[in-house]
Scaffold this active site. Structure first.
Site, PDB file in Angstrom:
ATOM      1  N   LYS A   1       7.859  -9.772  38.514  1.00  0.00           N
ATOM      2  CA  LYS A   1       9.073 -10.558  38.748  1.00  0.00           C
ATOM      3  C   LYS A   1       9.320 -10.716  40.244  1.00  0.00           C
ATOM      4  CE  LYS A   1      14.108 -10.463  38.141  1.00  0.00           C
ATOM      5  NZ  LYS A   1      15.263  -9.783  37.543  1.00  0.00           N
TER       6      LYS A   1
ATOM      7  N   LYS B   1       8.685  -5.630  40.373  1.00  0.00           N
ATOM      8  CA  LYS B   1       9.547  -6.685  40.918  1.00  0.00           C
ATOM      9  C   LYS B   1       9.557  -6.574  42.431  1.00  0.00           C
ATOM     10  CE  LYS B   1      14.490  -7.887  40.775  1.00  0.00           C
ATOM     11  NZ  LYS B   1      15.772  -7.671  40.092  1.00  0.00           N
TER      12      LYS B   1
ATOM     13  N   ASP C   1      16.737  -2.956  35.777  1.00  0.00           N
ATOM     14  CA  ASP C   1      16.052  -3.185  37.043  1.00  0.00           C
ATOM     15  C   ASP C   1      16.388  -2.043  37.989  1.00  0.00           C
ATOM     16  OD1 ASP C   1      15.822  -5.614  35.679  1.00  0.00           O
ATOM     17  OD2 ASP C   1      15.814  -6.791  37.524  1.00  0.00           O
TER      18      ASP C   1
END
Lengths: 350, 296
Positions: A286, A250, A186
């Site tokens: 996400k 995300k 991430d």
């Protein structure tokens, strides 16, 4: 091969007008198919700072009122009984169980790993979560904790959460996480560069991190939507991330005041839907931070189904970045199974 | 201009987490006096209201049970002060609810306020009465201390809508528990007005939550709720009490069975104060024993 969508011939449902306008603009930029989709799905767009800027600023503006109204309207669906049971299990299987604290200890990460593998020890029918998400130095511990299960280990990297470090430092961070066995990385984008309009810098950084991830690790790109100020910026960042090779986009780090909201998640879902329609590449979404109740999670699943479609209703394409959400999902699951309201005494304290 | 004023009707609402919501279900039911004349519409709570009330009560428990007993006493005394200020309103509501004459209703309200003051005084005294130092064979201090049990569901008595309500509610909160109260089904108005008193007298939101509606409908999910620690069945009839006690057994709730009360104004004793207390016992070394074999 890039499909060039002629005006008005797209088969995607809904918003046909906007969509064909989109396609027209795109068709102009994408003049010929590329044979190197791995590098960039649309090399013409990303050829220089100015083409990238022209493309991103040429994206249709976001109707903020309409977006929020649509997100709110989809949040009013009533989901009961068997549909609810299905949705709760699906949501549990989509949780990236996260601990990103300065005070994380190996013991805490091990406990989290155990919980990710078997969320409800009293009910073995509860599915495992998708992944545990930790800082890079905790990846080996997490890896060991979930060994033998299907649970992935995700690691934040690139000087999370601020992202204020040199590219060399960020890449070293990523390589270390991948070498330690992280299945997913991430990364945070450089919001400063993005807001200053240096889109190519952001693009190249994401591309470099993607390269450092290699073929083993999937890359999630965090935009920190709470810092991007406008919906237009979120749409631009989404396209920028996807063009640069993100496997997931995300919303947030969970470290700022405004995290995932239904509206900005809806916007990103529209972006991945349109991106797949244009390029054939599917990208995951996400939302992270601020999703604490099962009710909220179910609202997000409705957004996914109604916007991106059922293809995204899978932990491979949609995740929740959360920690306390899992306990609420489990309590709701227990309520459905037993008919009695459950309480925090019946889930783990983490 | 007309001399007649438009009447301002009161919308009775629930009291959950320090706020005054309508029932989640949107339902209301008609409340009548003993002669059958309409008094007001009261919210008809659903099980989701009960669930929300338990969440609010649980959230408030840490702060309320952690407050010093003296502070709790002050807060509860403040409630009595506020009740005194609204005496006329309660006399009117109790008279309507229970079919009493104005003077009899006034006597009931006075007794209720006195009852509240009585329990407010007990907050910092109950520990001395039911706790204490235990003599043990070893170099230890051994202390027993009463601790609140947690979230208590209270089914208020059906007949005595105000004095009965306070007689079962006040001991629960005086000892540091938080409460989810199901008001008398037939006459919930004094209970719903009590919520307005609680909201304006320093009682933290969520310490007392008041629901109105069908007792059997709201009590069932409360009795089965895994996050409720105890239940007082004062307002349940025999059949309902049995059913609720069975449901309550699953997470070992403390249960107070309904007992016939002829006269709510009689001195209540400590029974209801101690019903929702757990005894915590602490061992503490007295220090090294001297040559004489005693550290004193």
């Amino acid at each position: 091969m890039l499909p060039i969508v002629p005006d008005g011939s797209d088969s995607a449902p809904g918003s046909r007008g906007v969509y064909s306008r989109y396609a027209r603009r795109y068709a102009r930029l994408v003049t010929m198919p590329t044979h190197t989709p791995a590098a960039s799905p649309v090399p013409d767009v990303t050829a220089s700072e100015s083409t990238l800027r022209r493309f991103l600023h040429g994206l249709p503006g976001v109707d903020a009122v309409g977006l929020e109204a649509r997100a709110a309207a989809l949040g009013t669906r009533s989901i009961k009984t068997t549909a609810k049971a299905y949705a709760l299990d699906l949501a549990i299987s989509m949780v990236d169980l996260t601990t990103l604290e300065g005070a994380d200890t190996p013991g805490k990460v091990r406990a989290l790993g155990a919980k990710a593998v078997r969320p409800d020890p009293a009910d073995r029918t509860a599915p495992a979560t998708a992944a545990v998400c930790v800082y890079p130095d905790m990846v080996p511990v997490a890896k060991e904790a979930v060994a033998g299960s299907g649970v992935k280990v995700a690691s934040v990297a690139t000087a999370f959460p601020a992202g204020r470090a040199s590219l060399a430092v960020k890449l070293a961070d990523v390589r270390e996480a991948v070498a330690a066995g992280a299945d997913e990385v991430d990364m945070v984008i450089d919001r400063g560069a993005f807001l200053a309009g240096k889109y190519l810098k952001v693009y190249e950084e994401i591309a470099a991190v993607k390269e450092a991830c290699g073929t083993d690790a999937r890359l999630k790109v965090i935009f920190e939507t709470g810092e991007l100020s406008t919906y237009d910026n979120i749409r631009r960042a989404s396209w920028l991330g996807m063009l640069a090779g993100a496997d997931f986009i995300k919303t947030s780090t969970g470290k700022v005041a405004v995290n995932a909201t239904p509206a900005n998640t809806l916007l990103m879902l529209e972006a991945v839907r349109d991106f797949r329609a244009q390029t054939g590449i599917q990208v995951g979404v996400k939302p992270a931070g601020g999703i604490r109740t099962a009710k909220d999670a179910l609202k997000f699943l409705v957004l996914v189904n109604e916007t991106a479609g059922a293809d995204w209703l899978d932990s491979h394409w949609f995740r929740f970045g959360a920690s306390s959400l899992l306990n609420d999902l489990l309590m709701q699951r227990q309520k459905l199974a037993t008919g009695r309201y459950s309480g925090p005494d019946y889930v783990t304290v983490d | 201009m007309s001399d007649a004023r438009l009447s301002v009707l009161k919308t009775y609402k629930l009291y959950v987490g320090g706020k005054f919501p309508r029932s989640e279900s949107g339902r209301v039911y008609e409340v009548t006096d003993v002669k059958g004349d309409w008094l007001a519409n009261a919210p008809l709570s659903s099980r989701k209201d009960a669930r929300d009330a338990v969440v609010a009560a649980r959230k408030a428990f840490g702060g309320w049970s952690g407050a010093t007993a003296y502070n709790r006493g002050q807060v509860l005394y403040r409630v009595a002060e506020m009740l005194e200020g609204r005496r006329a309103q309660f006399v009117h509501e109790v008279a309507g609810a229970e079919g009493l004459s104005k003077s009899k209703a006034a006597a009931v309200v006075d007794a209720t306020i006195d009852r509240w003051v009585w329990y407010a005084g007990w907050t910092d005294k109950i520990a001395q009465v039911v706790g204490g130092a235990n003599p043990v064979a070893g170099p230890y201090f051994n202390l027993s201390s009463p601790e609140p049990t947690g979230v208590v569901a209270v089914l208020a008595p059906q007949e005595s809508s105000f004095l009965g309500l306070v007689s079962v509610l006040a001991p629960v909160v005086a000892t540091g528990n938080t409460a989810v109260v199901v008001a008398s089904e037939r006459s919930p108005l004094p209970a719903l007005s009590l919520a307005e008193v609680l909201a304006t007298s320093d009682v933290p939101g969520g310490v007392v939550n008041i629901l109105s509606g069908r007792t059997a409908e709201i009590a069932a999910p409360l009795a089965a709720h895994q996050d409720v620690n105890a239940i007082d069945l004062a307002g349940a009839d025999e059949a309902l009490a049995k059913e609720l006690e069975t449901a309550a057994a699953d997470n070992l709730k403390r249960v107070v069975r309904p007992q016939p009360v002829d006269d709510w104004s009689a001195t209540p004793g400590l029974e209801r104060l101690t019903a929702f207390l757990e005894t915590k016992t602490v061992w503490h070394p007295t220090g090294a024993l001297g040559a004489a074999g005693s550290s004193y």
